[in-house]
Write a protein that holds these residues in place. Structure first.
Motif, PDB file in Angstrom:
ATOM      1  N   ALA A  67       0.772  -1.596   0.034  1.00 13.50           N
ATOM      2  CA  ALA A  67       0.067   0.130   0.032  1.00 13.50           C
ATOM      3  C   ALA A  67       0.811   1.236   0.236  1.00 13.50           C
ATOM      4  O   ALA A  67       1.209   1.259   0.739  1.00 13.50           O
ATOM      5  N   SER A  68       0.731   2.448  -0.420  1.00 11.84           N
ATOM      6  CA  SER A  68       1.176   3.814  -0.790  1.00 11.84           C
ATOM      7  C   SER A  68      -0.167   4.848  -0.742  1.00 11.84           C
ATOM      8  O   SER A  68      -0.713   4.817  -1.163  1.00 11.84           O
ATOM      9  N   TYR A  69       0.359   5.419   0.654  1.00  6.58           N
ATOM     10  CA  TYR A  69      -0.927   6.521   1.303  1.00  6.58           C
ATOM     11  C   TYR A  69       0.540   7.949   0.663  1.00  6.58           C
ATOM     12  O   TYR A  69       1.301   7.933   1.062  1.00  6.58           O
ATOM     13  N   ALA A  70      -0.599   8.984   0.373  1.00  5.35           N
ATOM     14  CA  ALA A  70      -0.530   9.666   0.106  1.00  5.35           C
ATOM     15  C   ALA A  70      -2.105  11.119  -0.094  1.00  5.35           C
ATOM     16  O   ALA A  70      -2.771   9.748   0.275  1.00  5.35           O
ATOM     17  N   ALA A  71      -2.461  12.058  -0.517  1.00  7.37           N
ATOM     18  CA  ALA A  71      -3.004  13.352  -0.590  1.00  7.37           C
ATOM     19  C   ALA A  71      -3.696  11.928  -1.972  1.00  7.37           C
ATOM     20  O   ALA A  71      -3.093  11.716  -2.695  1.00  7.37           O
ATOM     21  N   SER A  72      -5.114  11.895  -2.269  1.00  2.00           N
ATOM     22  CA  SER A  72      -5.706  11.434  -2.933  1.00  2.00           C
ATOM     23  C   SER A  72      -5.392  12.421  -3.906  1.00  2.00           C
ATOM     24  O   SER A  72      -5.060  11.328  -5.249  1.00  2.00           O
ATOM     25  N   SER A  73      -4.947  13.443  -4.237  1.00  2.00           N
ATOM     26  CA  SER A  73      -4.518  14.451  -5.364  1.00  2.00           C
ATOM     27  C   SER A  73      -3.408  14.093  -5.807  1.00  2.00           C
ATOM     28  O   SER A  73      -2.852  13.432  -6.892  1.00  2.00           O
ATOM     29  N   ALA A  74      -2.321  13.355  -5.276  1.00  3.31           N
ATOM     30  CA  ALA A  74      -1.401  13.010  -5.198  1.00  3.31           C
ATOM     31  C   ALA A  74      -1.332  11.480  -6.420  1.00  3.31           C
ATOM     32  O   ALA A  74      -0.487  11.840  -7.715  1.00  3.31           O
ATOM     33  N   LEU A  75      -1.791  10.800  -5.359  1.00  3.65           N
ATOM     34  CA  LEU A  75      -2.052   9.784  -6.198  1.00  3.65           C
ATOM     35  C   LEU A  75      -2.616   9.306  -7.248  1.00  3.65           C
ATOM     36  O   LEU A  75      -1.726   9.012  -8.189  1.00  3.65           O
ATOM     37  N   ALA A  76      -3.599  10.181  -7.772  1.00  5.72           N
ATOM     38  CA  ALA A  76      -4.501   9.998  -9.302  1.00  5.72           C
ATOM     39  C   ALA A  76      -3.154  10.881 -10.107  1.00  5.72           C
ATOM     40  O   ALA A  76      -3.497  10.442 -11.684  1.00  5.72           O
ATOM     41  N   LYS A  77      -2.690  12.300  -9.715  1.00  2.00           N
ATOM     42  CA  LYS A  77      -1.490  12.701 -10.610  1.00  2.00           C
ATOM     43  C   LYS A  77      -0.419  11.825 -10.895  1.00  2.00           C
ATOM     44  O   LYS A  77      -0.161  11.573 -12.213  1.00  2.00           O
ATOM     45  N   GLN A  78      -0.324  10.378  -9.702  1.00  3.15           N
ATOM     46  CA  GLN A  78       0.908   9.978 -10.060  1.00  3.15           C
ATOM     47  C   GLN A  78       0.502   8.864 -11.378  1.00  3.15           C
ATOM     48  O   GLN A  78       1.074   8.362 -12.084  1.00  3.15           O
ATOM     49  N   LEU A  79      -0.955   8.224 -11.102  1.00  2.00           N
ATOM     50  CA  LEU A  79      -1.554   7.035 -11.696  1.00  2.00           C
ATOM     51  C   LEU A  79      -1.500   7.744 -13.268  1.00  2.00           C
ATOM     52  O   LEU A  79      -0.942   6.790 -13.840  1.00  2.00           O
ATOM     53  N   GLU A  80      -1.793   8.890 -13.549  1.00  2.00           N
ATOM     54  CA  GLU A  80      -1.871   9.795 -14.712  1.00  2.00           C
ATOM     55  C   GLU A  80      -0.117   9.294 -15.253  1.00  2.00           C
ATOM     56  O   GLU A  80      -0.672   9.856 -16.787  1.00  2.00           O
ATOM     57  N   GLN A  81       0.202   9.637 -14.949  1.00  2.00           N
ATOM     58  CA  GLN A  81       1.825   9.718 -14.806  1.00  2.00           C
ATOM     59  C   GLN A  81       2.466   8.537 -14.893  1.00  2.00           C
ATOM     60  O   GLN A  81       3.871   8.246 -15.397  1.00  2.00           O
ATOM     61  N   GLY A  82       1.174   7.298 -14.968  1.00  2.00           N
ATOM     62  CA  GLY A  82       2.063   5.538 -14.995  1.00  2.00           C
ATOM     63  C   GLY A  82       2.510   5.272 -14.327  1.00  2.00           C
ATOM     64  O   GLY A  82       2.978   4.341 -14.635  1.00  2.00           O
ATOM     65  N   ALA A  83       2.601   5.488 -13.026  1.00  2.00           N
ATOM     66  CA  ALA A  83       2.713   4.667 -11.582  1.00  2.00           C
ATOM     67  C   ALA A  83       2.149   3.821 -11.636  1.00  2.00           C
ATOM     68  O   ALA A  83       1.171   3.497 -11.979  1.00  2.00           O
ATOM     69  N   PRO A  84       2.879   2.454 -11.416  1.00  2.00           N
ATOM     70  CA  PRO A  84       2.401   1.405 -11.416  1.00  2.00           C
ATOM     71  C   PRO A  84       1.379   0.865 -10.153  1.00  2.00           C
ATOM     72  O   PRO A  84       1.824   0.603  -9.374  1.00  2.00           O
TER      73      PRO A  84
END
Length: 270
Positions: A67-84
């Protein structure tokens, strides 16, 4: 002849357990290969509850959840950038909508899983107690010369909920100069716990896991948008992710989340 028979029988008895051991050794890697590791991107406020739920899932299936925990905003942007990642759990619907719009998650798997509330907290030894949170309450005066912390009101869900509530209650303009923005709800919680902020606005579930703070008031549910945590598999989720999502919708997961103060928004499966 008898001597030869006895030698042959002895050799057979000795070799029998050896072949069993080899079979057992060969079976082990096969079981280990079946175990999978899934990655969950989850809102910071979920850490304690989701860690416990994930441990239960691992004990049941032998699959591991990272599990990787952070603000939802940060996580959504990481996903957008291709984070696995395989699963995304947001603390609001807006950032899940954002992830869907950017094709980061599979919309067909989306479920509104949990609910929460926001509260006003103070350090445990604070003299502030029993704040009646209502229209026009003097939060600025209550804070005095100190700071009021919450998540970044422009992006972090808890901050967005906090600002919406303060605006509806008619006190945002008076408290805005006193606001100290944090990168996520757990960072805001820590500021209050350490006494670096005299007040904070966090989720009730966060306040309950930190002995360094106390709840001094609860924001009316109708003062802000409903607090909803949607969950979905990502667009590139590994095969088998559906099994983990099903576990999060199970009676066992429900009991864990409710233990930490979340409300459970779906009918649990068996």
């Amino acid at each position: 002849m008898q001597l030869f028979s006895r030698i042959f029988l002895a050799a057979a008895l000795i070799s029998a357990p050896l072949s069993t051991q080899v079979f057992a050794k060969d079976a082990k890697p096969a079981a280990a290969t079946e175990a999978k590791t899934f990655t969950a991107f989850a809102a910071a406020s979920m850490k304690n509850a989701l860690d416990e739920a994930n441990n239960a899932y691992t004990a049941k299936t032998n699959n591991k959840i990272t599990a990787s925990y952070a603000a939802s905003s940060a996580l959504a942007k990481q996903l957008e950038q291709g984070a696995p990642a395989d699963v995304f759990i947001s603390a609001d619907t807006a950032w899940m909508d954002y992830a869907i719009k950017n094709k980061s998650v599979n919309p067909d798997t989306r479920v509104d899983l949990l609910g929460n509330s926001i509260v006003l907290i103070a350090p445990k030894d604070s003299k502030i107690t029993n704040v009646e949170i209502k229209q026009g309450f003097d939060l600025a005066k209550l804070a005095g010369d100190g700071k009021i912390t919450t998540g970044d009101v422009k992006a972090v869900p808890v901050g967005k909920y906090a600002k919406a509530a303060l605006e509806k209650l008619g006190v945002w303009a008076s408290v805005e100069p006193k606001m100290a923005m944090a990168e996520n709800v757990r960072a805001a919680l820590a500021l209050v716990s350490r006494g670096e902020a005299v007040l904070g606005i966090v989720y009730s579930t966060d306040a309950k896991v930190d002995p360094g703070v106390k709840i001094v008031g609860t924001f009316p549910a109708d003062s802000h948008p409903a607090i909803i945590y949607p969950v979905a598999a990502t667009a590139n989720a590994k095969e088998g992710t559906a099994d983990y999502l099903n576990f999060l919708k199970s009676s066992a997961a429900k009991a864990t989340f409710e233990k930490y103060g979340f409300s459970y928004l779906v009918k649990p499966n068996s």
